[in-house]
Design an enzyme around this catalytic site. Structure first.
Site, mmCIF file in Angstrom:
data_model
loop_
_atom_site.group_PDB
_atom_site.id
_atom_site.type_symbol
_atom_site.label_atom_id
_atom_site.label_comp_id
_atom_site.label_asym_id
_atom_site.label_seq_id
_atom_site.Cartn_x
_atom_site.Cartn_y
_atom_site.Cartn_z
ATOM 1 N N CYS A 70 8.786 6.665 3.678
ATOM 2 C CA CYS A 70 8.209 5.544 4.270
ATOM 3 C C CYS A 70 6.567 6.012 4.590
ATOM 4 C CB CYS A 70 8.436 5.408 5.613
ATOM 5 S SG CYS A 70 7.377 4.670 6.699
ATOM 6 N N HIS B 43 9.936 5.744 13.142
ATOM 7 C CA HIS B 43 10.496 4.954 11.953
ATOM 8 C C HIS B 43 11.543 4.058 12.667
ATOM 9 C CE1 HIS B 43 10.606 3.582 7.864
ATOM 10 N NE2 HIS B 43 11.863 3.642 7.835
ATOM 11 N N CYS C 74 5.062 6.815 8.128
ATOM 12 C CA CYS C 74 5.634 8.034 8.935
ATOM 13 C C CYS C 74 4.591 9.060 9.152
ATOM 14 C CB CYS C 74 6.840 8.254 8.480
ATOM 15 S SG CYS C 74 8.333 7.480 8.926
ATOM 16 N N SER D 185 6.738 -5.395 4.407
ATOM 17 C CA SER D 185 7.278 -4.626 3.366
ATOM 18 C C SER D 185 8.033 -3.212 3.766
ATOM 19 C CB SER D 185 6.526 -4.458 2.193
ATOM 20 O OG SER D 185 5.153 -4.159 2.449
ATOM 21 N N HIS E 295 5.062 -1.803 12.946
ATOM 22 C CA HIS E 295 3.681 -1.858 12.545
ATOM 23 C C HIS E 295 3.031 -3.387 12.677
ATOM 24 C CE1 HIS E 295 4.844 -2.926 8.564
ATOM 25 N NE2 HIS E 295 3.623 -3.218 8.328
ATOM 26 N N HIS F 102 8.937 0.415 9.359
ATOM 27 C CA HIS F 102 8.105 0.936 10.163
ATOM 28 C C HIS F 102 7.536 0.078 11.214
ATOM 29 C CE1 HIS F 102 6.736 5.143 11.398
ATOM 30 N NE2 HIS F 102 6.064 4.447 12.136
ATOM 31 N N GLN G 213 -1.061 -5.477 11.987
ATOM 32 C CA GLN G 213 -2.101 -5.503 11.174
ATOM 33 C C GLN G 213 -3.383 -6.198 11.766
ATOM 34 O OE1 GLN G 213 -2.203 -6.598 6.975
ATOM 35 N NE2 GLN G 213 0.011 -6.762 7.049
ATOM 36 N N ASN H 124 3.959 -9.044 11.389
ATOM 37 C CA ASN H 124 4.779 -9.438 10.423
ATOM 38 C C ASN H 124 5.972 -8.724 10.733
ATOM 39 O OD1 ASN H 124 3.183 -11.707 9.562
ATOM 40 N ND2 ASN H 124 2.581 -10.103 7.748
#
Ligand SMILES: O=P(O)(O)O[C@H]1O[C@H](CO)[C@@H](O)[C@H](O)[C@H]1O
Ligand SMILES: O=P(O)(O)O[C@H]1O[C@H](CO)[C@@H](O)[C@H](O)[C@H]1O
Lengths: 350, 350
Positions: A52, A115, A55, A163, A168, A166, A170, A155
């Protein structure tokens, strides 16, 4: 002639934030489905995945190595949609070929070093760290002279183009105010100029009075299904105080937002006992140096699922050409969400 | 400082039909993809499928039996989003809870009795029958006094929410003018009122002059990638004459539209040697009884694929909250589409 019943009869509803209508077809929920189903694809993830790129300690495609971070971590996106660089733009576009260079910064925010987690599975205290980072980023990016708008979003889930599992989000920070934010601002300002109050303040008052679409509330925030929601389980989180942006949040408000986010996303996961996909993001005042008394901090949650973890609402055809359409009514969705427990389905037996 | 290069530098473009901007990030096409892939799912279909509710002679879920039709066939959707029935609506909505009953008719149009076909694999003469039916339906539905707008469209492919591979489209005819049509009309009218000419007439002239984004043309129609396209391979088909609606089409114009549709959809299938999914539809004058000199017939094609038959563009997150964003530039897409043969990949060796 029968009398109009919004639970049974097709109708249109008005969205005052975007100044547009949506089509509601409550009678349509029984339609059989033979179309595409989604691979919900939410296998349990390990706490650390050596493959990943988010990570701690791992090397990204750009060759950069993530530090051994704990908690949140933010870095510039290796494949940004925007660039900082200023370019010279010789004027001279014709009537129809209007374009302008755009500067900006794209960042990725890891919500946790773990993760395997997602927001609904994180502790409120850890979500609070995410809220703190949002505030800090809004301040830092907003203070740059070429940044006039900071879009913070997440997202979640493969079905939403995410995609990497993990946890996250933006940030896309840029010189211009994007189309939908501009439109929202225009409508907020029109209301503020004529009423001397925030549109969302007045709307929130009515929603709390009616109590038909409110899902969750605490001292500082309310989560509800907006009257004009177009996605099946769309919600909004609205601050009770008219705060123009996250910069103005007090300490208790930051904790209260974390609590609401935890509760709302737990309920989402409990809808289909699956990690509930969505796009979510903050709408708040631009950082263009002007005063924005019309702005009122809110978050939108746009989840695509409709009937099950495998069947989503397709916003296609009529929706792309004409206007958003929904099958189940906003009140039906609110009822479902309201009734769901605040304990995550994975922890039910604990 | 470098000079602006629209092939390399992030920029925004203006869409005069919707009065909004889109973000173009041409430098971003190299981004690696680890996210969701689609099952393109286009196995060769049989000419007749006993389980298909659109095939001739089969019984639909409603219990109705399709006739043994040849060519095109139209019927009322068994699970419509709209209903004909008029309901009484007692006034008295508050400021924020604005809704109105909506009447309408939903129809399904089978393009062919042959289950295995799609528009690009049909003969021009058979596509011409579809155009004839569109015209007849626009007339018939538009003449009803409670129908003020007729939306004709097609969802093609499972990825676009199409639940049945049998070649078909839809019509949603209704009392109100839908949001995006209303917005387009507003902008067309503003231009027409100040220039005395159609916006799309003038735009088309410039596109033909520049010849950078034109894909296909014949005596009566032009297919091009609009300067402000937001989907990777988005196109528009525009009539050369300023026709407000399909009602005004001459015989040669109907054949010419069928030809352009054949050519464009063949090129689409040839992009990835797969049945190319899209939502497409007609924008034209509403049937509200007013004169609409500002309207200029056009079709939009919104195909979702980006990198391959399996990887689509996700319009999520930033796009849902802020504005549409694209990676490859409209000129790059036009170049690809222009270069592709007009012979369908399945017939290459014949
Ligand atoms: O009517 P269908 O094909 O079942 O449904 C499809 O097209 C409709 C109109 O574009 C959409 O509202 C639906 O979400 C989609 O699944
Ligand atoms: O930046 P990511 O996560 O690779 O990309 C995802 O989010 C972006 C912003 O919402 C979208 O433009 C992309 O289409 C989507 O795949």
């Amino acid at each position: 002639m029968n009398t109009f019943n919004p639970k049974k009869n097709p109708h249109r509803r008005y969205n005052p934030l975007l100044d547009e209508w949506i089509l509601v077809s409550p009678q349509r929920s029984e339609r059989p489905w033979q179309g595409q189903t989604e691979d919900s694809g939410h296998e349990q993830q390990p706490s650390y995945d050596p493959g990943c790129y988010l990570c701690p300690g791992n090397t990204r495609i750009s060759g950069e190595k993530n530090p051994d971070y704990k908690g949140v971590y933010v870095f510039d996106n290796d494949f940004g949609s925007l660039m900082r660089e200023e370019v010279e733009y010789p004027a001279g576009t014709t009537d129809f070929f209007v374009m302008k260079p755009e500067r900006g910064i794209n960042r990725v925010i890891c919500f946790s070093d773990d993760h395997s987690l997602t927001l609904p599975e994180m502790e409120v205290g850890d979500i609070r760290n995410v809220v703190d980072l949002w505030q800090q980023q809004y301040r830092e990016l907003g203070a740059m002279d070429f940044i006039n708008h900071v879009q913070i979003f997440e997202n979640k889930g493969r079905i939403m183009g995410c995609s990497n599992p993990h946890p996250h989000g933006q940030i896309w920070a840029q010189s211009s105010i994007p189309t939908l934010v501009q439109r929202t601002q225009h409508n907020l300002k029109k209301y503020f100029d004529s009423h001397g109050r925030s549109l969302l303040e007045d709307y929130l008052e009515k929603e709390l009075e009616t109590d038909e679409r409110v899902i969750l509330k605490n001292e500082h925030f309310v989560a509800l299904v907006p009257f004009w929601a177009s996605w099946p389980y769309e919600t909004m989180v609205i601050s009770r105080r008219k705060l123009s942006d996250i910069n103005q949040f007090s300490e208790p408000e930051k904790t209260a937002l974390a609590e609401i986010l935890k509760g709302l996303t737990v309920k989402y996961d409990n809808v289909f006992n699956t990690s509930f996909p969505y796009s979510a993001g903050i709408h708040q005042a631009p950082t263009d140096g002007s005063d924005h008394p019309e702005w009122h901090f809110h978050m939108h949650f746009y989840p695509p699922l409709l009937r099950s973890a495998e069947v989503k609402k397709f916003m296609v055809g009529y929706e792309m050409l004409a206007e958003p359409q929904r099958d189940l009514s906003p009140e039906q969705s609110a009822e479902v969400l309201k009734a769901l427990p605040l304990v995550h389905y994975k922890n039910k037996d604990k």
